[in-house]
Every structure is written in structure tokens, then in C-alpha cells.
Write a protein that holds these residues in place. Structure first.
Motif, PDB file in Angstrom:
ATOM      1  N   THR A 152     -14.859  13.286   2.717  1.00 32.90           N
ATOM      2  CA  THR A 152     -15.165  11.853   2.654  1.00 32.90           C
ATOM      3  C   THR A 152     -14.031  11.005   3.213  1.00 32.90           C
ATOM      4  OG1 THR A 152     -14.245  11.727   0.433  1.00 32.90           O
ATOM      5  CG2 THR A 152     -16.619  12.115   0.618  1.00 32.90           C
ATOM      6  N   GLY A 153     -12.895  11.627   3.512  1.00 31.57           N
ATOM      7  CA  GLY A 153     -11.727  10.889   3.992  1.00 31.57           C
ATOM      8  C   GLY A 153     -10.753  10.529   2.888  1.00 31.57           C
ATOM      9  N   ASP A 154     -11.153  10.741   1.635  1.00 30.27           N
ATOM     10  CA  ASP A 154     -10.237  10.479   0.520  1.00 30.27           C
ATOM     11  C   ASP A 154      -9.077  11.469   0.589  1.00 30.27           C
ATOM     12  OD1 ASP A 154     -11.758   8.409  -0.715  1.00 30.27           O
ATOM     13  OD2 ASP A 154     -13.088   9.919  -1.577  1.00 30.27           O
ATOM     14  N   ARG A 155      -7.878  10.997   0.216  1.00 34.91           N
ATOM     15  CA  ARG A 155      -6.685  11.851   0.195  1.00 34.91           C
ATOM     16  C   ARG A 155      -6.053  11.786  -1.184  1.00 34.91           C
ATOM     17  NH1 ARG A 155      -3.997  13.608   4.806  1.00 34.91           N
ATOM     18  NH2 ARG A 155      -5.037  13.023   6.718  1.00 34.91           N
ATOM     19  N   PHE A 156      -5.578  12.946  -1.622  1.00 38.39           N
ATOM     20  CA  PHE A 156      -4.838  13.034  -2.877  1.00 38.39           C
ATOM     21  C   PHE A 156      -3.485  13.633  -2.540  1.00 38.39           C
ATOM     22  CE2 PHE A 156      -9.288  13.096  -3.917  1.00 38.39           C
ATOM     23  CZ  PHE A 156      -9.364  12.161  -4.929  1.00 38.39           C
ATOM     24  N   LYS A 157      -2.428  12.885  -2.851  1.00 44.22           N
ATOM     25  CA  LYS A 157      -1.077  13.324  -2.511  1.00 44.22           C
ATOM     26  C   LYS A 157      -0.338  13.689  -3.779  1.00 44.22           C
ATOM     27  CE  LYS A 157      -0.969  10.551   1.624  1.00 44.22           C
ATOM     28  NZ  LYS A 157      -0.227   9.657   2.479  1.00 44.22           N
ATOM     29  N   THR A 158       0.431  14.790  -3.685  1.00 41.46           N
ATOM     30  CA  THR A 158       1.221  15.230  -4.826  1.00 41.46           C
ATOM     31  C   THR A 158       2.515  15.844  -4.335  1.00 41.46           C
ATOM     32  OG1 THR A 158       1.132  16.485  -6.880  1.00 41.46           O
ATOM     33  CG2 THR A 158       0.130  17.513  -4.978  1.00 41.46           C
ATOM     34  N   LYS A 159       3.553  15.653  -5.140  1.00 44.53           N
ATOM     35  CA  LYS A 159       4.837  16.285  -4.837  1.00 44.53           C
ATOM     36  C   LYS A 159       4.807  17.718  -5.359  1.00 44.53           C
ATOM     37  CE  LYS A 159       8.741  14.405  -4.960  1.00 44.53           C
ATOM     38  NZ  LYS A 159      10.013  13.758  -5.164  1.00 44.53           N
ATOM     39  N   PRO A 160       5.427  18.636  -4.644  1.00 48.42           N
ATOM     40  CA  PRO A 160       5.580  19.984  -5.196  1.00 48.42           C
ATOM     41  C   PRO A 160       6.433  19.930  -6.464  1.00 48.42           C
ATOM     42  CG  PRO A 160       6.055  19.953  -2.839  1.00 48.42           C
ATOM     43  CD  PRO A 160       5.942  18.527  -3.280  1.00 48.42           C
ATOM     44  N   ASP A 161       6.332  20.964  -7.276  1.00 46.89           N
ATOM     45  CA  ASP A 161       7.117  20.965  -8.523  1.00 46.89           C
ATOM     46  C   ASP A 161       8.614  21.026  -8.220  1.00 46.89           C
ATOM     47  OD1 ASP A 161       7.718  23.629  -7.986  1.00 46.89           O
ATOM     48  OD2 ASP A 161       6.505  24.439  -9.594  1.00 46.89           O
ATOM     49  N   LYS A 162       9.422  20.770  -9.247  1.00 47.35           N
ATOM     50  CA  LYS A 162      10.882  20.659  -9.084  1.00 47.35           C
ATOM     51  C   LYS A 162      11.506  21.931  -8.534  1.00 47.35           C
ATOM     52  CE  LYS A 162      11.477  17.125 -12.573  1.00 47.35           C
ATOM     53  NZ  LYS A 162      12.011  16.770 -13.863  1.00 47.35           N
ATOM     54  N   GLU A 163      10.972  23.086  -8.899  1.00 51.97           N
ATOM     55  CA  GLU A 163      11.527  24.349  -8.412  1.00 51.97           C
ATOM     56  C   GLU A 163      11.412  24.448  -6.886  1.00 51.97           C
ATOM     57  OE1 GLU A 163      11.196  29.159  -9.191  1.00 51.97           O
ATOM     58  OE2 GLU A 163       9.616  27.850  -9.946  1.00 51.97           O
ATOM     59  N   ILE A 164      10.263  24.066  -6.339  1.00 55.17           N
ATOM     60  CA  ILE A 164      10.076  24.105  -4.882  1.00 55.17           C
ATOM     61  C   ILE A 164      10.993  23.086  -4.205  1.00 55.17           C
ATOM     62  CG2 ILE A 164       8.434  23.666  -3.011  1.00 55.17           C
ATOM     63  CD1 ILE A 164       6.244  24.750  -4.886  1.00 55.17           C
ATOM     64  N   ILE A 165      11.099  21.897  -4.768  1.00 57.34           N
ATOM     65  CA  ILE A 165      11.970  20.865  -4.195  1.00 57.34           C
ATOM     66  C   ILE A 165      13.423  21.341  -4.178  1.00 57.34           C
ATOM     67  CG2 ILE A 165      12.890  18.525  -4.547  1.00 57.34           C
ATOM     68  CD1 ILE A 165      10.023  18.602  -3.434  1.00 57.34           C
ATOM     69  N   ASN A 166      13.876  21.954  -5.270  1.00 55.44           N
ATOM     70  CA  ASN A 166      15.259  22.475  -5.316  1.00 55.44           C
ATOM     71  C   ASN A 166      15.477  23.563  -4.284  1.00 55.44           C
ATOM     72  OD1 ASN A 166      16.180  20.751  -7.315  1.00 55.44           O
ATOM     73  ND2 ASN A 166      15.560  22.116  -8.976  1.00 55.44           N
ATOM     74  N   ILE A 167      14.514  24.444  -4.096  1.00 49.86           N
ATOM     75  CA  ILE A 167      14.650  25.505  -3.091  1.00 49.86           C
ATOM     76  C   ILE A 167      14.739  24.884  -1.696  1.00 49.86           C
ATOM     77  CG2 ILE A 167      13.444  27.424  -1.962  1.00 49.86           C
ATOM     78  CD1 ILE A 167      12.316  28.133  -4.784  1.00 49.86           C
ATOM     79  N   LEU A 168      13.852  23.931  -1.394  1.00 48.24           N
ATOM     80  CA  LEU A 168      13.873  23.283  -0.087  1.00 48.24           C
ATOM     81  C   LEU A 168      15.188  22.549   0.162  1.00 48.24           C
ATOM     82  CD1 LEU A 168      10.238  21.863   0.063  1.00 48.24           C
ATOM     83  CD2 LEU A 168      11.186  23.666   1.499  1.00 48.24           C
ATOM     84  N   LYS A 169      15.720  21.932  -0.875  1.00 53.75           N
ATOM     85  CA  LYS A 169      16.975  21.192  -0.792  1.00 53.75           C
ATOM     86  C   LYS A 169      18.146  22.114  -0.459  1.00 53.75           C
ATOM     87  CE  LYS A 169      16.979  17.863  -4.031  1.00 53.75           C
ATOM     88  NZ  LYS A 169      17.332  17.161  -5.274  1.00 53.75           N
ATOM     89  N   ASN A 170      18.125  23.323  -1.060  1.00 55.18           N
ATOM     90  CA  ASN A 170      19.280  24.221  -0.967  1.00 55.18           C
ATOM     91  C   ASN A 170      19.193  25.234   0.182  1.00 55.18           C
ATOM     92  OD1 ASN A 170      20.610  23.037  -3.170  1.00 55.18           O
ATOM     93  ND2 ASN A 170      19.276  24.162  -4.572  1.00 55.18           N
ATOM     94  N   ILE A 171      18.075  25.329   0.861  1.00 53.90           N
ATOM     95  CA  ILE A 171      17.957  26.256   2.000  1.00 53.90           C
ATOM     96  C   ILE A 171      18.741  25.654   3.166  1.00 53.90           C
ATOM     97  CG2 ILE A 171      16.384  27.187   3.740  1.00 53.90           C
ATOM     98  CD1 ILE A 171      14.273  27.437   1.584  1.00 53.90           C
ATOM     99  N   LYS A 172      19.602  26.468   3.729  1.00 59.44           N
ATOM    100  CA  LYS A 172      20.404  26.001   4.887  1.00 59.44           C
ATOM    101  C   LYS A 172      19.919  26.621   6.161  1.00 59.44           C
ATOM    102  CE  LYS A 172      22.897  23.538   2.264  1.00 59.44           C
ATOM    103  NZ  LYS A 172      22.588  22.198   2.102  1.00 59.44           N
TER     104      LYS A 172
END
Length: 172
Positions: A152-172
Motif C-alpha cells: 500500500t506504500g505504508d512504511r514502518f521504520k524501526t531501529k535495530p536493537d542495541k546489540e546490533i547498533i553496538n556491533i556496527l559502531k565497533n566494527i572497523k
């Protein structure tokens, strides 16, 4: 004012009141009939373990699970899942893993779809590839957002959980 005049006055007021109530009822019925049904979905993104039972025992596989729950009273169809990381920057996900629902995915009221991204321990690791791609475009991978789009074109946005965010932050 005699009794007949009082009865006539009350009758006239009652007629006006019922006429106004009828007009309001017709307006409300038209409003409800022409209203577009609203899609309601709950989405979560988490790092998960998938247990695989076989004759050889139990194996586990690490991955990212995107769970979409239809909370609306009518059916919805998930058409795409994308990762947004700033402006018009988008990464589309294709779910070919046998443990994942496929796109498009139709969900009736209360049904759940689980989309699975395996996390391999080598260079195919999805988190490492996403972090590198986002950084190469000058963006912060910890700001990534999962966007679930319906037909229908509707979008639902969500942030990944804190564990995923921390992993993404710390990957070099």
C-alpha cells in the motif's frame, strides 16, 4: 401558553432534533464508509540464534531477525525491507535463506513474518559488509534504520536493537 401550544412546541423541537440527528448519522456513515483502512504493524530487528534440529544433533546459526507482526484488522503484504542510513541512501535486502519468509509476504490479522539474515563468521558477515558500505559513503553505521514497506506504500521504520547498533559502531 395553553397545553396544546406547549405540546406543539415540544413536537416542533423534537422534529428539529431528530432531523439534526439524522443528518449527523448520515455524515458519520459516509465518513466511515470512505475512510481508508489503516495498516498497523509492529517491527523488531534483533540479533538471534536459530536452532536447527537434525539426526546429528542440534546446530545453531547466528543471524539478524526482522520480525513483522500484523496488528491491523485487515491483511497486509510486506513488499520490501530496506536499510536507510542517511538521506536517499538505501540498501535493499533480499531474503533467499530457507529459514526466512520470502517477499512479498502476506500477513492476516495477528500473523508474524520472520526475515532471516545469516551472520557468517567470514567475509560474508552481513554486519561487517553493511558497516563498511555505510562508512565508505561517509555515514555512521550506528544510525541505520530498518524500513519495512507494504504494498500500500505504508512504511514502518524501526531501529535495530542495541546489540546490533553496538556491533556496527565497533566494527572497523
Amino acid at each position: 401558553m395553553n397545553i396544546n401550544e406547549k405540546i406543539s412546541l415540544l413536537s416542533m423541537i423534537g422534529t428539529w432534533f431528530s432531523g439534526i440527528a439524522t443528518v449527523l448519522a448520515v455524515w458519520m456513515a459516509l465518513h466511515l464508509a470512505n475512510r481508508k483502512p489503516k495498516a498497523i504493524a509492529k517491527c523488531t530487528v534483533s540479533r538471534s540464534l536459530f536452532f536447527i534440529q537434525s539426526s546429528m544433533g542440534t546446530e545453531t546459526e547466528k543471524g539478524i531477525q526482522i520480525k513483522v507482526i500484523n496488528q491491523s484488522l485487515h491483511a497486509i503484504t510486506v513488499s520490501s525491507i530496506e536499510w536507510e542510513y542517511g538521506g536517499d541512501s538505501v540498501i535493499a535486502s533480499y531474503f533467499s535463506d530457507e529459514k526466512s519468509h520470502k517477499l512479498p509476504s502476506k500477513l492476516e490479522h495477528g500473523e508474524v513474518a520472520r526475515f532471516w539474515i545469516p551472520l557468517f563468521p567470514d567475509e560474508r558477515n552481513w554486519l561487517k559488509r553493511i558497516a563498511a558500505l555505510v562508512r565508505s559513503n561517509g555515514k555512521d553505521p550506528s544510525k541505520i534504520i530498518c524500513s519495512v514497506e507494504l504494498t500500500t506504500g505504508d512504511r514502518f521504520k524501526t531501529k535495530p536493537d542495541k546489540e546490533i547498533i553496538n556491533i556496527l559502531k565497533n566494527i572497523k
